[in-house]
Design a protein around this motif. Structure first.
Motif: not given
Length: 135
Positions: A32-39
């Motif tokens: 989905w293109g999530c960054s580590a911070e988003q995840s």
């Protein structure tokens, strides 16, 4: 089998399901293109724990809230797979601006990246309804 044996087996099953679910969800979030911070926010995991589990999902010790988050994310992904035949749409949908009333021009990912459980649930409900009669 006595009650303590049942409890031990149930705990082992939950741990195994949590590890497998986490591995799948981390893969989906990456696509989905999530960054580590988003995840980290979506999964409600502290930074050190996130990297530990990402490197070795079998180490995961997830609580009920986190397991429920995994379930919503897996079900969103499944709904998108049912609705869309094209991989780009399955994985790109979460980054597409949505003008339905709940999203107000935001992408579903922008809504859930807050980590708020209610936002995750409301996004799940709306994505799940996309499949409508496609079951």
């Amino acid at each position: 089998m006595n009650t303590s044996d049942f409890s031990t087996h149930k705990h082992a099953d939950l741990k195994r399901m949590g590890s497998a679910g986490l591995k799948a969800v981390l893969n989906i979030l990456e696509k989905w293109g999530c960054s580590a911070e988003q995840s980290m926010a979506i999964l409600r995991l502290p930074k050190a724990t996130f990297y530990k589990y990402r490197n070795d999902p079998s180490q995961a010790r997830l609580d009920r809230d986190q397991l429920t988050r995994l379930s919503y994310l897996l079900n969103m992904h499944q709904a998108l797979r049912i609705v869309f035949e094209n991989r780009d749409n399955v994985y790109g949908f979460m980054n597409k601006k949505n003008h339905n009333p709940y999203f107000h021009g935001r992408t579903p990912l922008e809504v859930i990246e807050s980590g708020d459980f209610g936002a995750l649930y409301e996004t799940y409900k709306r994505i799940d309804t996309l499949r409508g009669g496609l079951w």
